[in-house]
Motif scaffolding. Structure first.
Motif, PDB file in Angstrom:
ATOM      1  N   ALA A  15     -11.323  -6.256  10.706  1.00 18.69           N
ATOM      2  CA  ALA A  15     -10.515  -7.469  10.839  1.00 18.69           C
ATOM      3  C   ALA A  15      -9.061  -7.235  10.429  1.00 18.69           C
ATOM      4  CB  ALA A  15     -11.141  -8.609  10.042  1.00 18.69           C
ATOM      5  N   PRO A  16      -8.796  -6.650   9.241  1.00 19.03           N
ATOM      6  CA  PRO A  16      -7.381  -6.420   8.887  1.00 19.03           C
ATOM      7  C   PRO A  16      -6.646  -5.563   9.901  1.00 19.03           C
ATOM      8  CG  PRO A  16      -8.773  -6.053   6.976  1.00 19.03           C
ATOM      9  CD  PRO A  16      -9.691  -6.254   8.145  1.00 19.03           C
ATOM     10  N   ILE A  17      -7.328  -4.538  10.449  1.00 14.92           N
ATOM     11  CA  ILE A  17      -6.649  -3.660  11.406  1.00 14.92           C
ATOM     12  C   ILE A  17      -6.320  -4.432  12.684  1.00 14.92           C
ATOM     13  CG2 ILE A  17      -6.958  -1.654  12.909  1.00 14.92           C
ATOM     14  CD1 ILE A  17      -8.447  -0.296  10.663  1.00 14.92           C
ATOM     15  N   ILE A  19      -5.932  -7.686  13.020  1.00 11.22           N
ATOM     16  CA  ILE A  19      -4.890  -8.673  12.747  1.00 11.22           C
ATOM     17  C   ILE A  19      -3.535  -7.988  12.595  1.00 11.22           C
ATOM     18  CG2 ILE A  19      -4.111 -10.360  11.040  1.00 11.22           C
ATOM     19  CD1 ILE A  19      -7.211 -10.885  10.606  1.00 11.22           C
ATOM     20  N   ALA A  20      -3.545  -6.804  11.959  1.00 10.84           N
ATOM     21  CA  ALA A  20      -2.301  -6.043  11.804  1.00 10.84           C
ATOM     22  C   ALA A  20      -1.783  -5.587  13.167  1.00 10.84           C
ATOM     23  CB  ALA A  20      -2.524  -4.841  10.893  1.00 10.84           C
ATOM     24  N   PHE A  23      -0.067  -8.365  14.674  1.00 12.98           N
ATOM     25  CA  PHE A  23       1.214  -8.534  13.973  1.00 12.98           C
ATOM     26  C   PHE A  23       2.249  -7.544  14.502  1.00 12.98           C
ATOM     27  CE2 PHE A  23       3.614  -7.755   9.833  1.00 12.98           C
ATOM     28  CZ  PHE A  23       4.445  -8.841  10.013  1.00 12.98           C
ATOM     29  N   LEU A  31      -2.893 -16.035  10.955  1.00 10.78           N
ATOM     30  CA  LEU A  31      -3.122 -15.301   9.710  1.00 10.78           C
ATOM     31  C   LEU A  31      -1.930 -14.434   9.311  1.00 10.78           C
ATOM     32  CD1 LEU A  31      -6.848 -14.373  10.290  1.00 10.78           C
ATOM     33  CD2 LEU A  31      -5.969 -15.813   8.466  1.00 10.78           C
ATOM     34  N   ASN A  32      -0.998 -14.213  10.242  1.00  5.45           N
ATOM     35  CA  ASN A  32       0.179 -13.413   9.918  1.00  5.45           C
ATOM     36  C   ASN A  32       1.368 -14.280   9.510  1.00  5.45           C
ATOM     37  OD1 ASN A  32      -0.979 -10.895  10.460  1.00  5.45           O
ATOM     38  ND2 ASN A  32      -0.709 -11.231  12.660  1.00  5.45           N
ATOM     39  N   VAL A 255       3.505  -1.530   9.537  1.00  2.14           N
ATOM     40  CA  VAL A 255       2.251  -1.603  10.296  1.00  2.14           C
ATOM     41  C   VAL A 255       2.348  -0.770  11.577  1.00  2.14           C
ATOM     42  CG1 VAL A 255       0.794  -3.167  11.622  1.00  2.14           C
ATOM     43  CG2 VAL A 255       1.511  -3.802   9.328  1.00  2.14           C
ATOM     44  N   ALA A 258       1.695   2.726  10.747  1.00  4.80           N
ATOM     45  CA  ALA A 258       0.267   2.950  10.519  1.00  4.80           C
ATOM     46  C   ALA A 258      -0.443   3.184  11.848  1.00  4.80           C
ATOM     47  CB  ALA A 258      -0.342   1.772   9.780  1.00  4.80           C
ATOM     48  N   PHE A 259      -0.042   2.455  12.884  1.00  5.64           N
ATOM     49  CA  PHE A 259      -0.695   2.639  14.185  1.00  5.64           C
ATOM     50  C   PHE A 259      -0.290   3.945  14.847  1.00  5.64           C
ATOM     51  CE2 PHE A 259      -1.921  -1.735  13.685  1.00  5.64           C
ATOM     52  CZ  PHE A 259      -3.217  -1.666  14.152  1.00  5.64           C
TER      53      PHE A 259
ATOM     54  N   PHE B 122      -7.855   5.613  10.417  1.00  2.00           N
ATOM     55  CA  PHE B 122      -6.729   4.724  10.117  1.00  2.00           C
ATOM     56  C   PHE B 122      -6.227   5.056   8.717  1.00  2.00           C
ATOM     57  CE2 PHE B 122      -4.518   0.722   9.364  1.00  2.00           C
ATOM     58  CZ  PHE B 122      -3.922   0.538  10.596  1.00  2.00           C
ATOM     59  N   PRO B 123      -4.904   5.286   8.565  1.00  2.00           N
ATOM     60  CA  PRO B 123      -4.410   5.708   7.248  1.00  2.00           C
ATOM     61  C   PRO B 123      -4.709   4.674   6.165  1.00  2.00           C
ATOM     62  CG  PRO B 123      -2.609   5.090   8.697  1.00  2.00           C
ATOM     63  CD  PRO B 123      -3.821   5.164   9.548  1.00  2.00           C
ATOM     64  N   GLY B 126      -1.909   2.367   5.255  1.00  2.00           N
ATOM     65  CA  GLY B 126      -1.692   1.363   6.292  1.00  2.00           C
ATOM     66  C   GLY B 126      -2.730   0.260   6.211  1.00  2.00           C
ATOM     67  N   SER B 130      -2.290  -3.684   5.731  1.00  2.00           N
ATOM     68  CA  SER B 130      -2.932  -4.677   6.605  1.00  2.00           C
ATOM     69  C   SER B 130      -3.710  -5.701   5.787  1.00  2.00           C
ATOM     70  CB  SER B 130      -3.878  -3.986   7.577  1.00  2.00           C
ATOM     71  OG  SER B 130      -3.228  -2.953   8.237  1.00  2.00           O
ATOM     72  N   THR B 133      -1.363  -8.035   4.080  1.00  2.00           N
ATOM     73  CA  THR B 133      -0.863  -8.985   5.081  1.00  2.00           C
ATOM     74  C   THR B 133      -1.826 -10.152   5.247  1.00  2.00           C
ATOM     75  OG1 THR B 133       0.127  -7.152   6.265  1.00  2.00           O
ATOM     76  CG2 THR B 133      -0.145  -9.180   7.486  1.00  2.00           C
ATOM     77  N   LEU B 134      -3.105  -9.806   5.356  1.00  2.00           N
ATOM     78  CA  LEU B 134      -4.135 -10.818   5.570  1.00  2.00           C
ATOM     79  C   LEU B 134      -4.299 -11.710   4.343  1.00  2.00           C
ATOM     80  CD1 LEU B 134      -6.314 -11.734   7.521  1.00  2.00           C
ATOM     81  CD2 LEU B 134      -7.838 -10.036   6.543  1.00  2.00           C
ATOM     82  N   THR B 137      -1.929 -14.667   3.485  1.00  2.00           N
ATOM     83  CA  THR B 137      -2.214 -15.921   4.175  1.00  2.00           C
ATOM     84  C   THR B 137      -3.472 -16.566   3.619  1.00  2.00           C
ATOM     85  OG1 THR B 137      -1.242 -14.930   6.139  1.00  2.00           O
ATOM     86  CG2 THR B 137      -2.454 -16.977   6.440  1.00  2.00           C
TER      87      THR B 137
END
Lengths: 286, 141
Positions: A15-17, A19-20, A23, A31-32, A255, A258-259, B122-123, B126, B130, B133-134, B137
Motif C-alpha cells: 500500500a505505501p509503495i 500510494i507513493a 504521489f 492520502l497524499n 519518492v 526511490a522508484f 524497493f529501497p 524509500g 513512503s 507519507t502515508l 495523513t
C-alpha cells in the motif's frame, strides 16, 4: 497460515509503495494530502493519469546524474568483488577444507554480528585522515590517501557488510555438490579450472545467482554505509532519498528517486527469477 | 557442512600457494577485524596523535561520561524493549508462513513469493519515506 505475512506485506509495503507511486505522478489529494501541504516543490497532475513533472525535475537536477553514476558504479564494483571473494573462499573451502579455510570463512562471517551503523563508523575511523592505514603506512614514508568521504570508502564499506551473506549462500551451495562428481572428473583428468567451470559453478548456479542479486539489490538501496563513508556530493541515491525527504523537504523528488532505484533493482531481480525458472526446467518441474 | 572435513587431493601443495593463502588470511584479518579493533581501542584512550601507532594515554573517562548520560540510558532501554518485541512479532507472523510456503501448494503461492522478493527490491529508505507519507495523513484522519 501464509495469510499474516501477505497481509503485513500488503499493508506496510504494498500500500505505501502504491500510494507513493501515485504521489510521484502528481496525485496530491487523498492520502497524499498532508505531505503535499508540508513539502515544497510539489507537482500536481494535469491529466487524469498524472504528470511526469516530478520525474523531469529530478532528472534535470544537477545532483541526480553524478548520484546515479556513483550508485551504479559502487553497486557493480562491490558486487563483483563480493562475488569473486565468496566464490574463491567457497571453492577453496570445498576443495581444500582444513583449518585455514575454516579461519578464512569464519573471519568473513564476523560482519554478520556487527550492526551496520557501528561497522560504518569503525570503517570511517579506520580509513580516515588520522586512521590506522594512514598511520601505519606513514611509518614507511608512504603518504596513503584519505579514503573516508570518497566513493572508494563506500565500496570498501559495502564489501565489508555484504560479504557474510554472499559467502554463506555460495559456500552452502558448493558444499551440497557430491564428492563423487568432483572425484570422477578428477580421475578423468579434468584440471582444477575445468572442474570449477563445468561442475562446481553450474551445480551451485542458483545459490550463486541468489547471492549476486541480493547483494546488488541490497547495495543499491543502502543508506547507512554511504551516509557515514561517502562525500556530501555526489553520494548514493539511498542517502539522497533521505536528504530530499527530510532536510531539503522535497518529498515528491525523494519518492521519484526511490522508484528509479526500484526499476534498476527490478532489472536485477529478473535475473533471479530467470535463474529459478532455469533450474526448475532443468529438474523437470516446469 | 556435512562433508566439511573431507579433503580432496586437488590442491597444489606448493609453498607459494600456502604463502598466498596466508597472505590472504592476513589481508582478511586486517580488512574485517582492523576497523573494529581500531574503533574499540579509541574507547579507552585520552588522545591519539597522528601518526603515532600508540595512543598518548589510557583512560576510562569516556565510559564514565556515557554511563552518566541519561538520554543514552533511555536509548539503551528502548533498544532492549523494541528488539525482542520485533523478533517475537516477526517470528509469530513468519514461521507459520514459512511452513505453509514450504509444505503446501496453494493458489497464488508463486505470486506471493515473487511479491515478497519484489518488495525487497524497493529501497528500504524509500519505503520509510513512503510509509511516513502515508502516516502523516492517517494521523490527521
Amino acid at each position: 497460515m501464509s495469510l499474516p505475512p501477505v497481509l503485513v506485506l500488503l499493508c506496510f509495503v504494498g500500500a505505501p509503495i502504491l500510494i507513493a507511486f501515485a504521489f510521484s505522478l502528481g496525485h496530491t489529494g487523498g492520502l497524499n494530502q498532508i505531505i503535499s501541504l508540508v513539502g515544497q516543490e510539489i507537482y500536481t497532475k494535469d491529466a487524469w493519469w498524472g504528470t511526469f513533472d516530478a520525474y523531469n525535475s529530478v532528472f534535470q537536477d544537477a545532483r541526480f546524474g553524478p548520484d546515479l553514476r556513483t550508485t551504479l558504479t559502487v553497486t557493480i564494483f562491490a558486487t563483483v568483488v563480493v562475488t569473486v571473494m565468496a566464490l574463491g573462499m567457497g571453492i577453496y573451502q570445498r576443495i581444500h577444507g582444513g583449518k585455514l579455510a575454516t579461519i578464512i570463512v569464519s573471519l568473513s562471517l564476523v560482519p554478520l554480528f556487527v550492526p551496520v551503523v557501528i561497522a560504518a563508523f569503525a570503517i570511517r575511523t579506520f580509513y580516515d585522515g588520522n586512521g590506522f592505514l594512514k598511520a601505519v603506512l606513514y611509518q614507511f614514508g608512504i603518504d596513503f590517501p584519505t579514503l573516508t568521504m570518497t566513493a572508494n570508502a563506500i565500496t570498501i564499506g559495502t564489501i565489508w557488510t555484504s560479504l557474510p551473506f554472499a559467502i554463506l549462500m555460495v559456500s552452502s551451495g558448493l558444499q551440497s555438490i557430491p564428492d563423487a562428481l568432483i572425484e570422477s572428473a578428477q580421475d578423468a583428468g579434468a584440471s582444477f579450472f575445468r572442474i570449477v567451470r563445468t561442475i562446481m559453478i553450474p551445480l551451485a548456479f542458483v545459490p550463486i545467482v541468489i547471492a549476486v542479486t541480493f547483494t546488488a539489490i541490497g547495495i543499491m538501496g543502502s543508506f547507512t554505509v554511504p551516509y557515514f563513508l561517502g562525500a556530501n556530493q555526489p553520494t548514493m541515491l539511498g542517502v539522497e532519498i533521505a536528504m530530499f525527504f527530510g532536510p531539503y523537504n522535497r518529498p515528491q523528488q525523494s519518492v521519484v528517486m526511490a522508484f528509479v532505484i526500484f526499476v534498476a533493482a527490478s532489472l536485477i531481480a529478473v535475473a533471479y527469477v530467470w535463474a529459478n525458472v532455469r533450474s526448475a526446467k532443468q529438474s523437470g518441474r516446469i | 557442512m556435512l562433508r566439511g572435513n573431507t579433503k580432496l587431493n586437488l590442491q597444489a601443495k606448493s609453498l607459494i600457494t600456502k604463502a598466498l593463502i596466508s597472505l590472504f588470511i592476513l589481508f582478511m584479518a586486517v580488512f574485517i577485524l582492523g576497523p573494529l579493533f581500531w574503533l574499540a581501542a579509541r574507547a579507552f584512550v585520552t588522545s591519539w596523535t597522528y601518526p603515532n601507532l600508540l595512543p598518548d594515554g589510557l583512560t576510562l573517562q569516556w565510559w564514565r561520561v556515557i554511563t552518566g548520560d541519561e538520554s543514552l540510558k533511555k536509548a539503551i532501554r528502548n533498544s532492549l524493549i523494541i528488539s525482542p518485541i520485533v523478533v517475537l512479532v516477526a517470528s509469530i507472523i513468519c514461521l507459520p508462513a514459512a511452513y505453509a510456503f514450504a509444505r503446501y501448494k496453494f493458489f497464488g503461492r508463486r505470486a506471493f513469493l515473487i511479491g515478497m522478493f519484489a518488495a525487497n527490491a524497493f529501497p528500504k529508505i524509500g519505503l520509510f519515506a513512503s510509509i511516513a507519507t502515508l502516516y502523516y495523513t492517517l494521523k490527521k484522519l
